[in-house]
Design a protein around this motif. Structure first.
Motif, short mmCIF file in Angstrom:
data_model
loop_
_atom_site.label_atom_id
_atom_site.label_comp_id
_atom_site.label_asym_id
_atom_site.label_seq_id
_atom_site.Cartn_x
_atom_site.Cartn_y
_atom_site.Cartn_z
N ASN A 30 0.81 -1.26 0.24
CA ASN A 30 -0.08 -0.02 -0.22
C ASN A 30 0.79 1.31 0.14
OD1 ASN A 30 -2.55 -1.01 0.19
ND2 ASN A 30 -2.19 -1.50 2.31
N ARG A 50 3.19 6.61 -1.22
CA ARG A 50 2.25 5.61 -1.49
C ARG A 50 2.48 4.84 -2.86
NH1 ARG A 50 -1.07 10.06 0.13
NH2 ARG A 50 -2.45 9.63 1.86
N ASP A 92 3.85 -1.29 4.11
CA ASP A 92 2.45 -1.49 4.61
C ASP A 92 2.01 -2.20 3.54
OD1 ASP A 92 0.26 0.97 5.79
OD2 ASP A 92 0.16 -1.26 5.55
N SER A 95 -3.02 -3.20 4.00
CA SER A 95 -3.91 -2.83 5.23
C SER A 95 -3.94 -3.63 6.51
CB SER A 95 -5.28 -2.46 4.90
OG SER A 95 -5.27 -1.44 3.97
N SER A 96 -2.71 -4.21 6.57
CA SER A 96 -2.70 -5.48 7.34
C SER A 96 -2.19 -5.29 8.84
CB SER A 96 -1.69 -6.74 7.09
OG SER A 96 -0.26 -5.79 6.89
N TYR A 97 -2.32 -4.00 9.32
CA TYR A 97 -2.07 -3.61 10.62
C TYR A 97 -0.52 -3.76 11.03
CZ TYR A 97 -7.15 -2.99 11.44
OH TYR A 97 -8.41 -2.43 11.52
N LYS A 98 0.32 -3.93 10.03
CA LYS A 98 1.61 -4.10 10.48
C LYS A 98 2.62 -3.58 9.62
CE LYS A 98 2.12 -8.86 8.60
NZ LYS A 98 2.53 -10.30 9.23
N LEU A 99 3.67 -3.17 9.94
CA LEU A 99 4.94 -2.72 9.00
C LEU A 99 5.71 -3.62 9.22
CD1 LEU A 99 5.43 1.10 9.51
CD2 LEU A 99 4.26 -0.09 7.61
N ILE A 100 6.40 -4.10 7.99
CA ILE A 100 7.39 -5.06 7.85
C ILE A 100 8.67 -4.23 7.46
CG2 ILE A 100 8.38 -6.91 6.80
CD1 ILE A 100 5.34 -7.92 6.21
N TYR B 33 1.46 -1.47 19.15
CA TYR B 33 2.31 -2.61 18.65
C TYR B 33 3.34 -3.07 19.47
CZ TYR B 33 0.11 -0.67 14.39
OH TYR B 33 -0.44 -0.08 13.33
N TYR B 35 7.34 -4.65 18.82
CA TYR B 35 8.13 -4.85 18.13
C TYR B 35 9.54 -5.58 18.64
CZ TYR B 35 6.20 -3.48 13.71
OH TYR B 35 5.51 -3.28 12.38
N ILE B 45 7.80 -7.67 13.98
CA ILE B 45 6.79 -7.39 14.55
C ILE B 45 6.18 -8.54 15.57
CG2 ILE B 45 5.21 -8.12 12.97
CD1 ILE B 45 3.20 -5.65 14.04
N ILE B 56 -2.87 -9.11 15.41
CA ILE B 56 -1.74 -9.66 15.06
C ILE B 56 -1.03 -10.67 16.06
CG2 ILE B 56 0.60 -9.50 14.13
CD1 ILE B 56 -0.51 -7.40 12.39
N GLN B 96 -5.34 4.21 12.35
CA GLN B 96 -5.63 3.70 10.91
C GLN B 96 -5.88 4.41 10.01
OE1 GLN B 96 -3.28 0.89 11.95
NE2 GLN B 96 -4.59 0.24 10.40
N ARG B 99 -2.77 6.86 7.89
CA ARG B 99 -1.45 6.25 7.80
C ARG B 99 -0.19 7.05 7.16
NH1 ARG B 99 -3.81 0.74 7.94
NH2 ARG B 99 -2.35 -0.20 6.86
N TYR B 103 4.19 5.36 12.21
CA TYR B 103 3.96 4.91 13.10
C TYR B 103 4.87 5.81 14.27
CZ TYR B 103 2.50 0.11 11.92
OH TYR B 103 1.72 -1.05 11.55
#
Lengths: 111, 114
Positions: A30, A50, A92, A95-100, B33, B35, B45, B56, B96, B99, B103
């Motif tokens: 995203n 984006r 992102d 919209s999976s509620y997590k950042l990797i 969250y 981490y 995470i 999660i 949310q 965005r 964070y």
């Protein structure tokens, strides 16, 4: 598995020079974000781009995104000693509620 | 005012002990969250809570149990600590629907298990 890989792992430049860091990722996103982490501190959000954007600027920062190559770059212009830190890209995904997060680039700016 | 605050900043404890890390955010964010950052600076995470609901849980051992009493707090309890749990644990929050701002991270809790 790790989403992002960054290169170089470490970068040392002279104050005033530009610093470029690259990030590659594996899946559709995203948005992609860049964070800075000073030694012993938490991460600070720098900039978000984006998936439908190709380039974004914020002060001395310039971020590009190439979704066809699944890669991004962060350019810091006219670097300062205070820019010394680790820089992380983060994706992102859906919209999976997590950042990797990627593996990070350690930047040293020599005065 | 600190936006995301974690306590304690440092935690040194023996193997087998149980410990807790607390996190509070005053940003009005709806998602929080945890981490884990290992010695190679790799950030992974562990948990994510949205409006107090667990969203999660990333294959974290059962010894780790998060708890969110309200939207502003997310605590992490760790049972039977192991040497491999030594790391820096970061709490973060986000909104949310906003965005763009990314964070906001706390300053971290450095856990050392001896």
């Amino acid at each position: 598995s790790q989403q992002g890989e960054e290169d170089p792992q470490a970068l040392s430049i002279q104050e005033g020079e530009n610093a470029t860091m690259n990030c590659s990722y594996k899946t559709s996103i995203n948005n992609l974000q860049w964070y800075r982490q000073n030694s012993g501190r938490g991460l600070v959000h720098l900039i978000l781009i984006r998936s439908n954007e190709r380039e974004k600027h914020s002060g001395r920062l310039r971020v590009t995104l190439d979704t066809s190559k699944k890669s991004s770059s962060l350019l810091i212009t006219a670097s300062r000693a205070a820019d010394t830190a680790s820089y992380f890209c983060a994706t992102d995904v859906d919209s999976s509620y997590k950042l990797i997060f990627g593996s990070g680039t350690r930047l040293l700016v020599r005065p | 005012d600190t936006a995301v605050s974690q306590t304690p900043k440092y935690l040194v404890t023996q193997m087998g002990n149980d410990k807790s890390i607390k996190c509070e955010q005053n940003l009005g964010h709806d998602t929080m969250y945890w981490y884990k950052q290992d010695s190679k600076k790799f950030l992974k995470i562990m948990f994510s809570y949205n409006n107090k609901e667990l969203i999660i849980n990333e294959t974290v051992p059962n010894r780790f149990s998060p708890k969110s009493p309200d939207k502003a707090h997310l605590n992490l309890h760790i049972n039977s600590l192991e040497l491999g749990d030594s790391a820096v644990y970061f709490c973060a929050s986000s909104q949310q629907w906003d965005r763009v701002r990314g964070y906001t991270f706390g300053s971290g809790t450095r856990l050392t298990v001896v």
